[in-house]
Design a protein around this motif. Structure first.
Motif, PDB file in Angstrom:
ATOM      1  N   ASN A 218       0.977  -1.289  -0.110  1.00 13.39           N
ATOM      2  CA  ASN A 218      -0.082   0.075  -0.014  1.00 13.39           C
ATOM      3  C   ASN A 218       0.812   1.373  -0.029  1.00 13.39           C
ATOM      4  OD1 ASN A 218      -1.341   2.121   2.072  1.00 13.39           O
ATOM      5  ND2 ASN A 218      -3.163   1.122   0.863  1.00 13.39           N
ATOM      6  N   HIS A 225      -6.129   4.440  -3.817  1.00 12.97           N
ATOM      7  CA  HIS A 225      -7.113   3.841  -2.675  1.00 12.97           C
ATOM      8  C   HIS A 225      -7.750   5.159  -2.037  1.00 12.97           C
ATOM      9  CE1 HIS A 225      -4.000   4.280   0.419  1.00 12.97           C
ATOM     10  NE2 HIS A 225      -4.906   4.064   1.320  1.00 12.97           N
ATOM     11  N   HIS A 230     -10.295   6.501   1.827  1.00 12.90           N
ATOM     12  CA  HIS A 230     -10.151   7.819   2.600  1.00 12.90           C
ATOM     13  C   HIS A 230     -11.052   8.715   2.208  1.00 12.90           C
ATOM     14  CE1 HIS A 230      -6.827   5.659   4.397  1.00 12.90           C
ATOM     15  NE2 HIS A 230      -6.077   5.725   3.410  1.00 12.90           N
ATOM     16  N   ASP A 373      -7.411   2.232   6.406  1.00 12.25           N
ATOM     17  CA  ASP A 373      -6.407   1.303   6.096  1.00 12.25           C
ATOM     18  C   ASP A 373      -6.519  -0.276   6.645  1.00 12.25           C
ATOM     19  OD1 ASP A 373      -5.278   2.842   4.162  1.00 12.25           O
ATOM     20  OD2 ASP A 373      -4.123   3.893   5.566  1.00 12.25           O
TER      21      ASP A 373
HETATM   22 FE   LIG Z   1      -4.413   4.556   3.285  1.00 13.16          FE
END
Ligand SMILES: [Fe+2]
Ligand code: FES
Lengths: 440, 167
Positions: A218, A225, A230, A373
């Protein structure tokens, strides 16, 4: 009657080491953007990772500012091994195996402190903070003349420092830290050499039922993402809406290290104006130019470090914060996150305070970015545990950006893609990972 | 004595009410209980050698909030993109050992234990956050409001995936 099927679930646990390595080479295809699901939780893969990565690579253990004075120490873990990082009586940094050389007791059970000596809780062997054994209870009586204390010091772990980051490796044959880091140093300078930096307090730690790799994966490539994972933050107006997270560069510098650099910064300079002279003095012109335009920067130093500079609007004030974390593996399907917050030593108290608050609010254990996350890491890992994924060789798609070519006109080193929506860095990360765990 | 018992009862009931609002995900209701001047912090527990020193660090805070940032956290929950709590965790806040430490004209300092059970998603293992609260409540327009919460967890490394919940 039972249902029959000719399909076999590959039994990784019954394969020989070389069969397993071949199976990995056959099924993990980073260049094609195909990453099989089983690698995210299989115990056999984890065994290889521990042996071929975490016992081999340079790992982060502490920042120099955590042990400024002689006698200061912190205890840390690397490769499943507890170590004591000391500022020794000789003025040097030592990374010492936290294992008593007598019969293996964990010598120091504190998180941090200041001590001249460490006395073993089992039989009382006494070690200096440099690792030397200096005392044995009743030595003459119990050993006569047979014990040579000079050969019984704590095992010293090879270490080196870059940008005040203390790295250590359990591999005495590892290449130098300098060579291991390579061109990522240019970007580490932006994070930790731009000014004198200091750690605030101690690392926060929390535990996630997800593999460490997803953290690094990530970190190294995934700006995409942000839009969704988020999305709540944009809705609150803390960051711009839309594709803001696309702008900037995705950069790979080799050895599994890379970053996403968000720029330009529509809000202007994200760092304390009062430190501009210090920045200019410590960075080269190109680096300073990048710092000026930086909105955020998220760096992965393989195997498991994430470095983050993030800026935001908090209480009507522009503020940035800098942090470093490790995704510490605690099992095939779990990790502990340790996260250090750092700040410019010479910033004003007011700036430091707001920076700390911004960090805690967004990326600490309670962080409103952070929280979302960990959902992804947990659920991907748990999904991947089903034998069905092995039976069907379920693969995940990492092909984003394969149609794009790197750009040549960026000032910093590395393979550089314009815009951050790309999985090129993950492909490179998994190539490096695969090469490491399949190495003879 | 009589007044002490009444105050003890009042404060306990306030804490239970607060727990109930949080367990029921009534964050707006909870926010009503907070003073505008609230300081909401959670220091870091550490393993410390010298018993004379506190075994926590206030330089590192896991929550470092005031009324503005708490409002942000609550507003975030309403965005339907706050994945960390979608679906929400089931929580039970058990508050006990409520001890009134100091009473002044319109403020009380109260210490208590919190045992927070969190069941997330389909997890069969429970997350437990156990720790110590030090609160200050103030009478504002006839109602007790939380002016300060200080929560210290017992774990140095938290056994929960994040702090997407209030303590
Ligand atoms: Fe993140
Ligand atoms: S194991 Fe440490 S003194 Fe015996």
């Amino acid at each position: 009657m039972t249902t029959t099927s000719t399909k076999q679930v590959p039994r990784l646990d019954e394969m020989t080491r070389s069969e397993l390595i071949q199976y990995l080479k056959d099924t993990v295809k980073p260049e094609e953007g195909l990453i099989p699901s089983y690698i995210f939780s299989h115990p056999k893969v984890y065994e290889l990772e521990m042996e071929k990565i975490f016992l081999k690579d340079w790992l982060f253990v502490a920042h120099k500012s955590e042990i400024p004075n002689i006698g200061d120490f912190v205890t840390r873990e690397m490769g499943g091994q507890s170590v004591i990082v000391t500022h020794g009586a000789d003025g040097e940094i030592h990374v010492l195996l936290n294992v008593c050389t007598h019969r293996g007791m964990k010598l120091c059970r504190m998180d941090n402190g200041n001590q001249k000596n460490f006395t073993c809780p089992y039989h009382g062997f006494n070690f200096k903070n440099t690792g030397d054994l200096i005392g044995i209870p009743f030595q003459k009586v119990v050993y006569g003349e047979t014990m040579d204390k000079s050969k019984m010091g704590l095992k010293e772990i090879r270490h080196d420092v870059y940008a005040d980051l203390i790295f250590a490796t359990l591999n005495s044959e590892a290449v130098s830290l300098e060579e291991f880091l390579g061109d990522i140093k240019w970007y580490l300078d932006l994070a930790f050499n731009r000014a004198e930096m200091e750690v605030v307090g101690l690392p926060q730690k929390w535990n996630v039922d997800g593999t460490w790799k997803l953290g690094s994966d990530n970190t190294i490539s995934d700006s995409y993402h942000t839009l969704v994972s988020h999305g709540s933050i944009a809705k609150l107006g803390l960051v711009p809406t839309g594709d803001y997270s696309k702008y900037g560069y995705q950069i790979y510098t080799g050895n599994g290290h890379g970053l996403n650099l968000g720029m330009p910064n529509p809000d202007g300079f994200a760092f304390p104006e009062s430190l501009i002279d210090e920045y200019k003095e410590r960075l080269n012109e190109d680096q300073y130019d990048i710092l000026k335009q930086m909105k955020n920067m998220i760096v992965c130093v393989s195997p498991n470090i994430m470095i983050l500079i993030s800026s935001m609007d908090l209480k009507g004030q522009k503020i940035s914060h800098t942090s470093l974390r490790i995704w510490k593996p605690t099992g095939p399907d779990s990790m502990e996150i340790s996260s250090w917050m750092l700040v410019e030593k010479n910033a004003t108290e007011e700036w430091k305070r707001l920076s700390e608050q911004a960090f805690t609010l967004t990326f600490g254990a309670s962080g409103i970015f952070e929280q979302d996350d960990t959902e992804n890491f947990t659920d991907i890992t748990q999904n991947s545990k089903s034998p069905y994924h092995l039976q069907e060789n379920i693969v995940f798609n990492y092909t984003m950006g394969m149609h794009q070519e790197p750009v040549e006109d960026f000032v910093g080193p590395g393979i550089v893609y314009k815009d951050k929506f790309n999985e090129a860095n993950s492909r490179a990360f998994f190539r490096n990972w695969l090469d490491q765990i399949t190495a003879e | 004595m009589h007044e002490d018992i009444i105050l003890q009862h009042e404060i306990e009931q306030w804490l239970y009410k607060e727990s109930e609002l949080l367990d029921q995900l009534n964050f707006d209701g909870w926010y009503e209980l907070l003073s505008e001047e609230i300081s909401y912090t959670m220091p870091l527990r550490i393993n410390q050698m010298e018993k004379s020193k506190p075994d926590y660090s206030e330089a590192t805070l896991l929550f470092d909030d005031d009324s503005t940032t708490l409002k942000l956290r609550i507003d975030r929950m309403k965005t339907d993109m706050a994945w960390a709590e979608l679906p929400p965790s089931r929580t039970r806040r058990n508050v006990s050992n409520v001890k009134i430490k100091e009473v002044s004209e319109n403020e009380v300092a109260v210490h208590s234990n919190l045992l927070l059970y969190r069941s997330r998603s389909t997890d069969t293992t429970a997350d437990l956050i156990s720790g110590e609260r030090k609160d200050v409540l103030r009478k504002e327009n006839g109602d007790w409001k939380l002016v300060s919460r200080w929560f210290l967890a017992d774990q140095t490394s938290l056994g929960t995936r994040n702090l997407a919940i209030f303590v």
